[in-house]
Design an enzyme around this catalytic site. Sequence first.
Site, PDB file in Angstrom:
ATOM      1  N   LYS A 164       0.835  -1.216   0.000  1.00  0.00           N
ATOM      2  CA  LYS A 164       0.000   0.000   0.000  1.00  0.00           C
ATOM      3  C   LYS A 164       0.862   1.256   0.000  1.00  0.00           C
TER       4      LYS A 164
ATOM      5  N   GLY B 214       9.978 -21.044  16.323  1.00  0.00           N
ATOM      6  CA  GLY B 214       9.282 -21.868  17.306  1.00  0.00           C
ATOM      7  C   GLY B 214       9.040 -23.252  16.708  1.00  0.00           C
TER       8      GLY B 214
ATOM      9  N   VAL C  99      -4.864 -10.797  -6.946  1.00  0.00           N
ATOM     10  CA  VAL C  99      -4.748  -9.556  -6.191  1.00  0.00           C
ATOM     11  C   VAL C  99      -3.340  -8.971  -6.271  1.00  0.00           C
ATOM     12  N   ILE C 100      -2.314  -9.814  -6.072  1.00  0.00           N
ATOM     13  CA  ILE C 100      -0.943  -9.298  -6.111  1.00  0.00           C
ATOM     14  C   ILE C 100      -0.603  -8.845  -7.532  1.00  0.00           C
TER      15      ILE C 100
ATOM     16  N   GLY D  10      -0.766 -17.331  -6.284  1.00  0.00           N
ATOM     17  CA  GLY D  10      -1.336 -17.819  -5.032  1.00  0.00           C
ATOM     18  C   GLY D  10      -0.261 -18.139  -4.009  1.00  0.00           C
ATOM     19  N   ARG D  11      -0.691 -18.428  -2.809  1.00  0.00           N
ATOM     20  CA  ARG D  11       0.233 -18.676  -1.702  1.00  0.00           C
ATOM     21  C   ARG D  11      -0.079 -20.025  -1.054  1.00  0.00           C
TER      22      ARG D  11
ATOM     23  N   ASP E 114      -3.535 -17.515   7.612  1.00  0.00           N
ATOM     24  CA  ASP E 114      -3.228 -18.101   6.299  1.00  0.00           C
ATOM     25  C   ASP E 114      -2.858 -19.576   6.380  1.00  0.00           C
TER      26      ASP E 114
ATOM     27  N   HIS F  65     -23.443  15.184   2.407  1.00  0.00           N
ATOM     28  CA  HIS F  65     -23.296  15.655   1.030  1.00  0.00           C
ATOM     29  C   HIS F  65     -22.219  16.734   0.963  1.00  0.00           C
TER      30      HIS F  65
HETATM   31  P1  FAD Z   1       1.715 -14.067   8.319  1.00  0.00           P
HETATM   32  O1  FAD Z   1       1.438 -12.634   8.197  1.00  0.00           O
HETATM   33  O2  FAD Z   1       2.336 -14.767   7.167  1.00  0.00           O
HETATM   34  O3  FAD Z   1       2.652 -14.213   9.596  1.00  0.00           O
HETATM   35  C1  FAD Z   1       3.220 -15.412   9.975  1.00  0.00           C
HETATM   36  C2  FAD Z   1       4.450 -15.123  10.821  1.00  0.00           C
HETATM   37  O4  FAD Z   1       4.881 -16.325  11.411  1.00  0.00           O
HETATM   38  C3  FAD Z   1       5.638 -14.587  10.035  1.00  0.00           C
HETATM   39  O5  FAD Z   1       6.198 -13.490  10.699  1.00  0.00           O
HETATM   40  C4  FAD Z   1       6.611 -15.753  10.013  1.00  0.00           C
HETATM   41  O6  FAD Z   1       7.964 -15.344   9.989  1.00  0.00           O
HETATM   42  C5  FAD Z   1       6.287 -16.400  11.342  1.00  0.00           C
HETATM   43  N1  FAD Z   1       6.655 -17.819  11.427  1.00  0.00           N
HETATM   44  C6  FAD Z   1       6.358 -18.814  10.581  1.00  0.00           C
HETATM   45  N2  FAD Z   1       6.799 -19.988  11.056  1.00  0.00           N
HETATM   46  C7  FAD Z   1       7.387 -19.711  12.245  1.00  0.00           C
HETATM   47  C8  FAD Z   1       8.014 -20.499  13.224  1.00  0.00           C
HETATM   48  N3  FAD Z   1       8.103 -21.833  13.104  1.00  0.00           N
HETATM   49  N4  FAD Z   1       8.526 -19.872  14.310  1.00  0.00           N
HETATM   50  C9  FAD Z   1       8.427 -18.537  14.469  1.00  0.00           C
HETATM   51  N5  FAD Z   1       7.833 -17.748  13.566  1.00  0.00           N
HETATM   52  C10 FAD Z   1       7.310 -18.328  12.472  1.00  0.00           C
HETATM   53  N6  FAD Z   1      -4.277  -9.053   3.145  1.00  0.00           N
HETATM   54  C11 FAD Z   1      -5.182  -8.087   3.386  1.00  0.00           C
HETATM   55  O7  FAD Z   1      -6.127  -8.322   4.153  1.00  0.00           O
HETATM   56  N7  FAD Z   1      -5.072  -6.849   2.814  1.00  0.00           N
HETATM   57  C12 FAD Z   1      -4.061  -6.539   1.978  1.00  0.00           C
HETATM   58  O8  FAD Z   1      -3.981  -5.424   1.490  1.00  0.00           O
HETATM   59  C13 FAD Z   1      -3.102  -7.540   1.697  1.00  0.00           C
HETATM   60  N8  FAD Z   1      -2.071  -7.272   0.880  1.00  0.00           N
HETATM   61  C14 FAD Z   1      -1.144  -8.245   0.640  1.00  0.00           C
HETATM   62  C15 FAD Z   1      -0.113  -7.964  -0.250  1.00  0.00           C
HETATM   63  C16 FAD Z   1       0.835  -8.921  -0.530  1.00  0.00           C
HETATM   64  C17 FAD Z   1       1.949  -8.590  -1.484  1.00  0.00           C
HETATM   65  C18 FAD Z   1       0.760 -10.190   0.109  1.00  0.00           C
HETATM   66  C19 FAD Z   1       1.806 -11.237  -0.137  1.00  0.00           C
HETATM   67  C20 FAD Z   1      -0.257 -10.481   0.992  1.00  0.00           C
HETATM   68  C21 FAD Z   1      -1.236  -9.510   1.253  1.00  0.00           C
HETATM   69  N9  FAD Z   1      -2.297  -9.766   2.105  1.00  0.00           N
HETATM   70  C22 FAD Z   1      -3.244  -8.803   2.324  1.00  0.00           C
HETATM   71  C23 FAD Z   1      -2.449 -11.065   2.785  1.00  0.00           C
HETATM   72  C24 FAD Z   1      -1.944 -10.957   4.227  1.00  0.00           C
HETATM   73  O9  FAD Z   1      -0.615 -10.510   4.223  1.00  0.00           O
HETATM   74  C25 FAD Z   1      -2.057 -12.294   4.924  1.00  0.00           C
HETATM   75  O10 FAD Z   1      -3.379 -12.786   4.802  1.00  0.00           O
HETATM   76  C26 FAD Z   1      -1.723 -12.159   6.397  1.00  0.00           C
HETATM   77  O11 FAD Z   1      -0.416 -11.676   6.569  1.00  0.00           O
HETATM   78  C27 FAD Z   1      -1.866 -13.501   7.109  1.00  0.00           C
HETATM   79  O12 FAD Z   1      -1.549 -13.337   8.458  1.00  0.00           O
HETATM   80  P2  FAD Z   1      -0.987 -14.542   9.328  1.00  0.00           P
HETATM   81  O13 FAD Z   1      -0.820 -13.988  10.693  1.00  0.00           O
HETATM   82  O14 FAD Z   1      -1.830 -15.728   9.137  1.00  0.00           O
HETATM   83  O15 FAD Z   1       0.429 -14.908   8.702  1.00  0.00           O
HETATM   84  P1  NAI Z   2      -4.533 -14.967  -6.133  1.00  0.00           P
HETATM   85  O1  NAI Z   2      -5.121 -16.248  -5.703  1.00  0.00           O
HETATM   86  O2  NAI Z   2      -5.221 -13.705  -5.801  1.00  0.00           O
HETATM   87  O3  NAI Z   2      -4.355 -14.970  -7.709  1.00  0.00           O
HETATM   88  C1  NAI Z   2      -3.605 -15.950  -8.358  1.00  0.00           C
HETATM   89  C2  NAI Z   2      -3.965 -15.920  -9.837  1.00  0.00           C
HETATM   90  O4  NAI Z   2      -3.019 -16.681 -10.535  1.00  0.00           O
HETATM   91  C3  NAI Z   2      -5.329 -16.533 -10.128  1.00  0.00           C
HETATM   92  O5  NAI Z   2      -6.065 -15.668 -10.960  1.00  0.00           O
HETATM   93  C4  NAI Z   2      -4.993 -17.845 -10.802  1.00  0.00           C
HETATM   94  O6  NAI Z   2      -5.960 -18.254 -11.728  1.00  0.00           O
HETATM   95  C5  NAI Z   2      -3.690 -17.491 -11.470  1.00  0.00           C
HETATM   96  N1  NAI Z   2      -2.818 -18.638 -11.748  1.00  0.00           N
HETATM   97  C6  NAI Z   2      -2.564 -19.697 -10.946  1.00  0.00           C
HETATM   98  N2  NAI Z   2      -1.672 -20.519 -11.531  1.00  0.00           N
HETATM   99  C7  NAI Z   2      -1.342 -19.969 -12.724  1.00  0.00           C
HETATM  100  C8  NAI Z   2      -0.459 -20.317 -13.759  1.00  0.00           C
HETATM  101  N3  NAI Z   2       0.287 -21.426 -13.715  1.00  0.00           N
HETATM  102  N4  NAI Z   2      -0.370 -19.520 -14.838  1.00  0.00           N
HETATM  103  C9  NAI Z   2      -1.099 -18.373 -14.903  1.00  0.00           C
HETATM  104  N5  NAI Z   2      -1.953 -17.981 -13.942  1.00  0.00           N
HETATM  105  C10 NAI Z   2      -2.072 -18.762 -12.861  1.00  0.00           C
HETATM  106  O7  NAI Z   2      -3.042 -15.011  -5.586  1.00  0.00           O
HETATM  107  P2  NAI Z   2      -1.933 -13.878  -5.426  1.00  0.00           P
HETATM  108  O8  NAI Z   2      -2.210 -12.721  -6.299  1.00  0.00           O
HETATM  109  O9  NAI Z   2      -0.647 -14.594  -5.520  1.00  0.00           O
HETATM  110  O10 NAI Z   2      -2.142 -13.413  -3.940  1.00  0.00           O
HETATM  111  C11 NAI Z   2      -2.127 -14.363  -2.888  1.00  0.00           C
HETATM  112  C12 NAI Z   2      -3.107 -13.988  -1.849  1.00  0.00           C
HETATM  113  O11 NAI Z   2      -2.609 -12.910  -1.067  1.00  0.00           O
HETATM  114  C13 NAI Z   2      -4.445 -13.469  -2.375  1.00  0.00           C
HETATM  115  O12 NAI Z   2      -5.315 -14.514  -2.721  1.00  0.00           O
HETATM  116  C14 NAI Z   2      -4.957 -12.737  -1.193  1.00  0.00           C
HETATM  117  O13 NAI Z   2      -5.520 -13.654  -0.298  1.00  0.00           O
HETATM  118  C15 NAI Z   2      -3.687 -12.161  -0.587  1.00  0.00           C
HETATM  119  N6  NAI Z   2      -3.562 -10.767  -1.017  1.00  0.00           N
HETATM  120  C16 NAI Z   2      -4.517  -9.882  -0.634  1.00  0.00           C
HETATM  121  C17 NAI Z   2      -4.451  -8.572  -1.005  1.00  0.00           C
HETATM  122  C18 NAI Z   2      -5.548  -7.652  -0.617  1.00  0.00           C
HETATM  123  O14 NAI Z   2      -6.348  -8.029   0.220  1.00  0.00           O
HETATM  124  N7  NAI Z   2      -5.617  -6.445  -1.171  1.00  0.00           N
HETATM  125  C19 NAI Z   2      -3.341  -8.047  -1.806  1.00  0.00           C
HETATM  126  C20 NAI Z   2      -2.413  -9.087  -2.198  1.00  0.00           C
HETATM  127  C21 NAI Z   2      -2.526 -10.370  -1.775  1.00  0.00           C
END
Ligand code: FAD
Ligand code: NAI
Length: 472
Positions: free
Chosen positions: A58, A122, A190-191, A278-279, A319, A451
């Site tokens: 962001k 951990g 989304v990414i 995807g993740r 996640d 408004h």
């Molecule tokens: P995480 O945030 O992944 O945190 C897990 C933590 O656990 C990490 O710090 C990791 O180092 C730690 N960990 C893992 N294993 C161990 C271990 N064994 N011992 C100690 N520590 C450990 N979501 C939104 O809602 N809005 C957004 O705008 C948004 N933007 C995103 C943009 C990008 C580029 C990406 C990749 C993701 C985005 N997301 C967004 C998704 C969001 O980041 C995740 O859904 C969220 O971080 C999940 O939270 P979590 O606590 O489950 O895990």
């Molecule tokens: P995503 O699931 O949003 O999108 C992945 C896309 O890749 C899909 O459209 C899928 O059809 C496509 N795809 C999969 N395999 C493929 C292949 N082999 N070739 C071509 N296309 C393929 O996953 P993304 O963007 O990696 O983000 C991961 C997650 O992180 C999101 O699902 C979301 O949960 C979180 N996120 C949330 C944000 C937000 O809330 N604003 C911002 C960024 C990430």
Amino acid sequence: MTKQFDVIVIGAGPGGYIAAIRAAQLGFTVACIDEWKNAQGGPAPGGTCTNVGCIPSKALLQSSEHFEHAGHAFADHGIGLKDLSIDVAKMLARKDSVVKQNNDGILYLFKKNKVAFFHGRGAFAKATEQGCEVTVGAESLIGRHVVVATGSIARALPGAPFDESTILSNDGALRIGGVPKTLGLIGSGVIGLEMGSVWRRLGAQVTVLEALPTFLGAVDEQIAKEAHKSFTKQGLKIELGVKVGEVKAGAQGVDIAYTDAQGAAQTLAVDKLIVSIGRVPNTTGLNAEAVGLQLDERGAIVVDADCKTNLPNVWAVGDVVRGPMLAHKAEEEGVAVAERIAGQHGHVDFNLVPWVIYTSPEIAWVGQTEQQLKGAGRAYKAGSFPFMANGRARALGDTTGMVKMLADATTDEILGVHIVGPYASELIAEACVAMAFRASSEDIARICHAHPSLAESTKEAALAVDKRTLNF
Ligand code: FAD
Ligand code: NAI
């Protein structure tokens, strides 16, 4: 010496750190373990979200949007600028400082709430009479309850591992040192859309290759269509229905072989490639086997609706479990689990988890899409209102998109709200509140909205459900 806690949380992302704070508020002794390191090797709590996700993306979206406005929109306001330039290093440094403020904020919150923070990995050691033993480096902790919140990691394309220099995950995508001339993205999720927007605004030629034949299939069709039109007009090249083949990284960039939607073989050569397909849940190093913690075939920790795992007093949130990978979903689960440990009735309603894509226009929604309602055979009424007819949007100079509301045909209960347009990320909150209180579209239509405000479009969409918009 072994340290004993009521609750041990593994992971300090939004799921973990919020669970830890809520548990401490409820009077438990709490430890939170996180291994993320900052550039100096120090702790960087906040997980993916803070370090390489929500927050830094962001920050870059904001910087690049300023740049785009300065280049394209300021002139309309009579503001002249000469020699517009972007200092990418400075932009990245600002992003890093925003991340650090959030890391420091979490460390402060741990102190304030008396959460003991342990920096390191951990790992489960064994189950004991007093609870699970978890090790962090040389330390040994025992928790009466353990909450696993270890998050997720980016999925790589088979045969094309991330090198974070030319083939980038979200991590590398957030620290490209200069604007690439050409940028490829695999996956228009989304990414793909957010990071593609950042680098396109700064001048990169961006091509997105998406496997599915439909654009943003989970989004309401009408909204997705509108968004696709905008992104294409902005110059984002999105190819749908492709099959990605060999991906070869070399000194000059990356070559991607793919088959297009018509079945023709194609190649794309780009300076940098972001893979955003995807993740996957992250349980690396957790030593789940030591205690028999059950994982599914995707590697996610198996939980029930209450985030209980197969082991007594071991919970998992965010996640690393089923459900949308969103920070606010992880937080809600963290709070709910802490409350359940305290014998309360924490609750997360998945139907009320909003989604936001922070592109321009922004896309936000909550509840059911029109295609879902049709699929379920539910009778509904739809109303929409275009920002083009909203005074505030005209004043902002951003009239793209609409608010769309779906309500039950008989009861008028709001079933879904879908927005594409300016500040959709903020506007969606009203819809979440309304739906949490099971409001009808008439409720929103009868509420006085300031408004001029963009929120008037939500009221007008509610009026449109009953075919009585006042301004369109
Ligand atoms: P995480 O945030 O992944 O945190 C897990 C933590 O656990 C990490 O710090 C990791 O180092 C730690 N960990 C893992 N294993 C161990 C271990 N064994 N011992 C100690 N520590 C450990 N979501 C939104 O809602 N809005 C957004 O705008 C948004 N933007 C995103 C943009 C990008 C580029 C990406 C990749 C993701 C985005 N997301 C967004 C998704 C969001 O980041 C995740 O859904 C969220 O971080 C999940 O939270 P979590 O606590 O489950 O895990
Ligand atoms: P995503 O699931 O949003 O999108 C992945 C896309 O890749 C899909 O459209 C899928 O059809 C496509 N795809 C999969 N395999 C493929 C292949 N082999 N070739 C071509 N296309 C393929 O996953 P993304 O963007 O990696 O983000 C991961 C997650 O992180 C999101 O699902 C979301 O949960 C979180 N996120 C949330 C944000 C937000 O809330 N604003 C911002 C960024 C990430």
